[in-house]
Design an enzyme around this catalytic site. Sequence first.
Site, PDB file in Angstrom:
ATOM      1  N   CYS A   1      24.042-105.567  56.516  1.00 52.84           N
ATOM      2  CA  CYS A   1      23.117-104.489  56.135  1.00 52.84           C
ATOM      3  C   CYS A   1      22.237-104.865  54.950  1.00 52.84           C
ATOM      4  O   CYS A   1      21.201-104.244  54.742  1.00 52.84           O
ATOM      5  CB  CYS A   1      23.905-103.219  55.829  1.00 52.84           C
ATOM      6  SG  CYS A   1      25.144-103.479  54.532  1.00 52.84           S
TER       7      CYS A   1
ATOM      8  N   ARG B   1      21.257 -89.959  48.678  1.00 53.48           N
ATOM      9  CA  ARG B   1      22.242 -91.034  48.475  1.00 53.48           C
ATOM     10  C   ARG B   1      23.090 -90.661  47.271  1.00 53.48           C
ATOM     11  O   ARG B   1      22.578 -90.605  46.154  1.00 53.48           O
ATOM     12  CB  ARG B   1      21.529 -92.370  48.249  1.00 53.48           C
ATOM     13  CG  ARG B   1      22.456 -93.500  47.863  1.00 53.48           C
ATOM     14  CD  ARG B   1      21.775 -94.853  47.828  1.00 53.48           C
ATOM     15  NE  ARG B   1      21.537 -95.381  49.153  1.00 53.48           N
ATOM     16  CZ  ARG B   1      21.324 -96.673  49.442  1.00 53.48           C
ATOM     17  NH1 ARG B   1      21.322 -97.565  48.479  1.00 53.48           N
ATOM     18  NH2 ARG B   1      21.107 -97.060  50.673  1.00 53.48           N
TER      19      ARG B   1
ATOM     20  N   ARG C   1      15.050-100.844  59.954  1.00 56.97           N
ATOM     21  CA  ARG C   1      15.326 -99.607  59.207  1.00 56.97           C
ATOM     22  C   ARG C   1      14.100 -98.693  59.285  1.00 56.97           C
ATOM     23  O   ARG C   1      14.221 -97.487  59.441  1.00 56.97           O
ATOM     24  CB  ARG C   1      15.645 -99.916  57.733  1.00 56.97           C
ATOM     25  CG  ARG C   1      16.940-100.679  57.485  1.00 56.97           C
ATOM     26  CD  ARG C   1      18.168 -99.857  57.831  1.00 56.97           C
ATOM     27  NE  ARG C   1      18.220 -98.597  57.121  1.00 56.97           N
ATOM     28  CZ  ARG C   1      18.733 -98.412  55.905  1.00 56.97           C
ATOM     29  NH1 ARG C   1      19.277 -99.410  55.266  1.00 56.97           N
ATOM     30  NH2 ARG C   1      18.748 -97.203  55.343  1.00 56.97           N
TER      31      ARG C   1
HETATM   32  N1   CP Z   1      21.109-101.582  53.552  1.00 56.40           N
HETATM   33  C1   CP Z   1      20.735-100.696  52.619  1.00 56.40           C
HETATM   34  O1   CP Z   1      20.937 -99.478  52.720  1.00 56.40           O
HETATM   35  O2   CP Z   1      20.059-101.255  51.578  1.00 56.40           O
HETATM   36  P1   CP Z   1      19.591-100.518  50.257  1.00 56.40           P
HETATM   37  O3   CP Z   1      20.801-100.253  49.419  1.00 56.40           O
HETATM   38  O4   CP Z   1      18.644-101.496  49.615  1.00 56.40           O
HETATM   39  O5   CP Z   1      18.903 -99.232  50.617  1.00 56.40           O
HETATM   40  N1  NVA Z   2      28.648-101.088  51.370  1.00 57.23           N
HETATM   41  C1  NVA Z   2      27.473-101.237  50.562  1.00 57.23           C
HETATM   42  C2  NVA Z   2      26.257-100.989  51.388  1.00 57.23           C
HETATM   43  C3  NVA Z   2      24.947-101.111  50.653  1.00 57.23           C
HETATM   44  C4  NVA Z   2      23.789-100.825  51.531  1.00 57.23           C
HETATM   45  C5  NVA Z   2      27.543-100.280  49.384  1.00 57.23           C
HETATM   46  O1  NVA Z   2      27.949 -99.125  49.578  1.00 57.23           O
HETATM   47  O2  NVA Z   2      27.215-100.682  48.270  1.00 57.23           O
END
Ligand code: CP
Ligand code: NVA
Length: 299
Positions: free
Chosen positions: A258, A101, A286
């Site tokens: 989400c 990430r 998930r």
């Molecule tokens: N929806 C999602 O990806 O949540 P997190 O940021 O908690 O991983």
């Molecule tokens: N669009 C949001 C999604 C989090 C899961 C972000 O990028 O913060």
Amino acid sequence: MNLISMGDLTPEDVIDILEKAEELKEKRKRGKTLDVLKNKSLAMLFEKPSTRTRVSFEVAMSSLGGDALYLNWQDLQLGRGEPIKDTARVLSGYVDCVVIRGGHDVVVEFAKQATIPVINGLTEVEHPCQSLADLLTIYELKKDFAGLKFGWIGDGNNVCNSSILAGALVGMNVVVACPKGYEPKKEIVSRAKKLGGNTQITHNPKDAAKDADVLYTDVWVSMGDEAQKKKRMRDFKGFQINDDVVKMAKDDVIVMHCLPAHRSEEITDDVLEGAHSAIFKQAENRLYAQMALLVRVLG
Ligand code: CP
Ligand code: NVA
């Protein structure tokens, strides 16, 4: 196999992953021991916070008999400037797969240098793992995808981009209603078109809501957008999923998000907690979508 973009998958891949996810969900719920990923290790390299992605990947690995290790960017030498290409090559020698990430270009570069599968755990451009869980949820609740209207109301962000590609892969019609200047990426919309998808971009939330089978929203301020918070709060007024919007959709519409959610911004508490909400099922899924993905990538 890498999963950086939802567009890396074919419709057949998606169906395989969803079928596997259903099978694994049923087995895990029955308490069956699964050890198909015995002796496999997953590194989870995160530059931004996470609850769902982090915990569900970790539990997915342990449920399948493997191991997962969480690596906070700042705690690694990466935080002191070690190049991503060196980190990618070093981790490739230790683990069997990486979920990452971070910035989109960094994730792409990591995948280029790594000799193991790399999974996008969210970038500012896409969130394919989220879309797999979303498809699993829609499939469970609607039994089919073909011809469904998927209405997105809000920011044309990472989750929106992956949803557009997901819709194209399974034959849902995606209508995105966003304020001017917050459209999804043009490259994504044209990629979806090439995949045979039908995507419509509008600035009127009613166009997305009317007769929708699925209504989806996400935060107005994503991670990394915090500096624009004030402007975004103004610009997104009217792009909220509330009872009036739900009433415009089909009677059996499901509402998705989400998470994390900001109640009374992009969605009201009533809708989030209401009868149409599939939001916590989505979060649970998930785990199963990722278990299936890991089996596909590592099994
Ligand atoms: N929806 C999602 O990806 O949540 P997190 O940021 O908690 O991983
Ligand atoms: N669009 C949001 C999604 C989090 C899961 C972000 O990028 O913060």
